[in-house]
Design a protein around this motif. Sequence first.
Motif: not given
Length: 306
Positions: A23-32, A40-43, A211-222
């Motif tokens: 839940f924490v990772a999801q909230r952080v990831g959606m900042e970008y 989609a990217t996480r699945f 793509l740049s926004s996805i890379l900014d969220s790379a940690g939570p996504i991975l």
Amino acid sequence: MKNNTRRGELLLTITALIWGTSFVAQRVGMEYIGPFTFTATRFIIGTLSLIPVIFIMGRIHNKPKSKASNGTNKDLLIGGLACGIALFFGISFQQAGLVYTTAGKAGFITALYIVLVPLFGLFIQKKVGKSVWIGVVLAVIGLYLLCMTEGFTISKGDLIVLCGTVFWAIHILVVDHFAPKVDGLKMSFIQFFVAGILSLLVAIFAENIELSSILDSAGPILYTGIVVVGIAYTFQILGQKGTSPTVAAIILSMESVFAVISGMIILGESMSLKEIIGCVIMFIAVIIAQLPAEVETDTQAKKNVI
């Protein structure tokens, strides 16, 4: 049989721990990025992470069918599709709701599936004991204290997450039906692929994918892609092979406790006294509903031996 049950309960407990921190990772990831792009990217990453695992496990067993996997390819396909659709709707509502509510509250609201699983289970002739229903009543009381305001209203974010809880309950029952029949890893692969594609289609039309926004969220996504999706959801399917759906729902609902703890430690979230009391009541409900279920199982096992 008892060892399989204990193994399943352990895998489900680990799943709850991972889900709670997600839940924490999801909230952080959606900042970008938007919720559907994140999902989609996480699945998709979770789907890819299972390919080498399926290949390695296939080489180790080196059998066309394992003893635990006696279903047909049709069962595997239908089970994977059904799980994937339920998973898509469950995670979509949860992800969207997290935009407006805290990780801790979302975790406890999601845990309401401990109420819905036995209720839905009645329609498919799955009986539960009285102690579980006591836990259900306490869970409802706890949820009320956690979510309802003085004006008897529920916030937008809490309501959205609550809608997703229906699909989490359906997902648990679908897994319970198909997991004993098919290869758990392969069904996980199909459900992640389905959920990922559905999320991607919505994201293409509803969000601006960069793509740049996805890379900014790379940690939570991975983290959510590999650990939460690739590992935890697979553990859920494997764990439910030897566990009843109601007990599985109760164990998995412990994710709410882990969500609150991780939200406080990492995001600095806080709760009012009323919300804390609601969380405590829900936690007590989980314990009351779970322990007698184990005793009942042990008692039935002894009768079978006699």
